[in-house]
Enzyme design. Sequence first.
Site, PDB file in Angstrom:
ATOM      1  N   ARG A   1      -3.592 -12.371 -16.504  1.00 13.56           N
ATOM      2  CA  ARG A   1      -3.382 -10.987 -16.067  1.00 13.56           C
ATOM      3  C   ARG A   1      -3.579 -10.072 -17.277  1.00 13.56           C
ATOM      4  NH1 ARG A   1       1.392  -9.790 -12.059  1.00 13.56           N
ATOM      5  NH2 ARG A   1      -0.130  -8.170 -11.509  1.00 13.56           N
TER       6      ARG A   1
ATOM      7  N   GLN B   1       6.756  -5.876  -3.414  1.00 17.24           N
ATOM      8  CA  GLN B   1       7.746  -6.410  -4.349  1.00 17.24           C
ATOM      9  C   GLN B   1       9.099  -5.719  -4.220  1.00 17.24           C
ATOM     10  OE1 GLN B   1       4.632  -5.396  -5.203  1.00 17.24           O
ATOM     11  NE2 GLN B   1       3.750  -6.678  -6.806  1.00 17.24           N
TER      12      GLN B   1
ATOM     13  N   ASP C   1       4.933  -2.050 -17.552  1.00 19.17           N
ATOM     14  CA  ASP C   1       4.167  -3.222 -17.955  1.00 19.17           C
ATOM     15  C   ASP C   1       3.531  -3.049 -19.328  1.00 19.17           C
ATOM     16  OD1 ASP C   1       3.755  -5.363 -15.570  1.00 19.17           O
ATOM     17  OD2 ASP C   1       4.164  -3.365 -14.783  1.00 19.17           O
TER      18      ASP C   1
ATOM     19  N   ASN D   1       2.597   1.155 -15.160  1.00 22.06           N
ATOM     20  CA  ASN D   1       3.540   0.384 -14.357  1.00 22.06           C
ATOM     21  C   ASN D   1       2.935   0.169 -12.973  1.00 22.06           C
ATOM     22  OD1 ASN D   1       6.183  -0.895 -14.101  1.00 22.06           O
ATOM     23  ND2 ASN D   1       6.695   0.761 -12.691  1.00 22.06           N
ATOM     24  N   LYS D   2       3.651  -0.501 -12.107  1.00 19.23           N
ATOM     25  CA  LYS D   2       3.150  -0.834 -10.774  1.00 19.23           C
ATOM     26  C   LYS D   2       2.586   0.390 -10.062  1.00 19.23           C
ATOM     27  CE  LYS D   2       3.094  -4.160  -9.361  1.00 19.23           C
ATOM     28  NZ  LYS D   2       1.965  -5.113  -9.429  1.00 19.23           N
TER      29      LYS D   2
END
Length: 351
Positions: free
Chosen positions: A93, A202, A243, A253-254
């Site tokens: 990733r 999530q 992240d 981030n997400k």
Amino acid sequence: MTSYPEAVRWADDGRALDVLDQTRLPEAEVRLRLETAEQVAEAIRAMRVRGAPAIGIAAAMGLALELARHTGLALPEFRLKLEQTCGLLADTRPTAVNLFWALERMRRLAASLEDSSPGVVACRLHGEASAILQEDRAMCRRIGQHGLALLPPEGVVGVLTHCNAGALATGGMGTALAPVYLARAQGRALRVYAGETRPMLQGSRLTVWELQRAGVDVTLVADTVAGFLMQQGRVNLVLVGADRIAANGDVVNKIGTYQLAVLARHHGIPFYVAAPTSSVDCAVPEGRGIPIEERDPEEVRRGFGRLTAPADAQVYAPAFDLTPAELITAIVTDRGVLRPPYAAAIREALE
């Protein structure tokens, strides 16, 4: 004391990783035994283990496990196996910097043991991976303690969070959810609103499961409800993870984080990011330099088996987005709460 799940740990015999398969939640609580770097890489790529800190921990442990299987090699071949395994794990990733941070830390330790035998290097790497896990647990608690001071002292505190930045994303109690766990342990009154976090859900699958398990008052909302919640005055603050954080304080981030930051600014609500200092990448001056992972379009067209769009629909599926530093009220780290100007605050925190 509030309990939380362990996302990643050593198996009882120390010869494998024991991870909670997050793709099976909330329907089933299944733990996997991973014995090779290939198995660990697949688990990271498939998001069986996920969250920036947890990915870094799993990669370090996977590297240690793989090298322990090859101590019979001659030293040059053993060193080559180390580099090959680092490459395998690093390719899983691209966005979360903790992955590369952990692997580089392991690589530096191995390089410092230049004249040691493969057995000694493998043993030391096992110990280093264990240290990364234990340090992450302590780091989460420090983030929680710093973040706790940001919660309003009275009344029921409404916290809106996104994706999962709890225990399932780390080796400890989480980053963005750490203040929630500590507030719960103190008997503080709070209500967490967890957005679904499409397309992989999530928030609904993981955050709601995790907080319900801990006895935290949590309410699931569709991602599109966030603005209305704020308009109704139900949200006192937004608290998310990260992240990767650029040197200027930009946060990746997400996907969906950026729109929450814009909404929070419009409604005058504090927008906090909680992350360890290992998530800061000072090699990247600003967020636009951070690579954004794109996921399989089928996760949007057919995320959980049922077709929800035309089978041939074009899909843009970034896993993350960029929130500019100017929209962030503060960054809560294991070294304290950082406030603007972030470039100076980050340099000082890392010194």
